[in-house]
Write a protein that holds these residues in place. Structure first.
Motif: not given
Length: 107
Positions: A100-106
């Motif tokens: 979830i955090e990785e997707k937000k960082s994109r």
């Protein structure tokens, strides 16, 4: 002693070698000859076939389709001069990061 995972490294070398092969005698060379759009289309087709096999619950078919998907993905990588190590490094970078955090960082 060779590990099964070494096959990915051998395939990466083969994909590069086939760039200059005769399209009449090499499936990979024939894909290169058809261009990146066709290669990408094959990746998509194999991804869909893998998903369908999964929905059908066919263990062996998912294995076979997954192999096709990885193979065609590696053709695409080679066409774009992407080394498997670059993909492995990106996976390692994401290790331990919430999806979830990785997707937000994109963003």
């Amino acid at each position: 002693m060779m590990k099964n995972t070494d096959v990915l490294e051998r395939l990466a070398v083969l994909m590069k070698e086939r760039k200059s092969a005769d399209p009449n005698s090499s499936y990979v060379a024939s894909l290169y000859g058809k261009g990146r759009k066709k290669i990408a289309q094959k990746v998509g087709e194999e991804a869909v076939e893998t998903a369908i096999a999964a929905v059908d619950g066919s263990h062996d078919e998912v294995i076979a389709e997954s192999a096709d998907l990885i193979f065609h993905l590696m053709v695409l990588w080679a066409d774009m001069d992407i080394r498997p190590e670059e993909v492995y490094a990106e996976l390692a970078r994401r290790e331990g990061i919430s999806g979830i955090e990785e997707k937000k960082s994109r963003g």
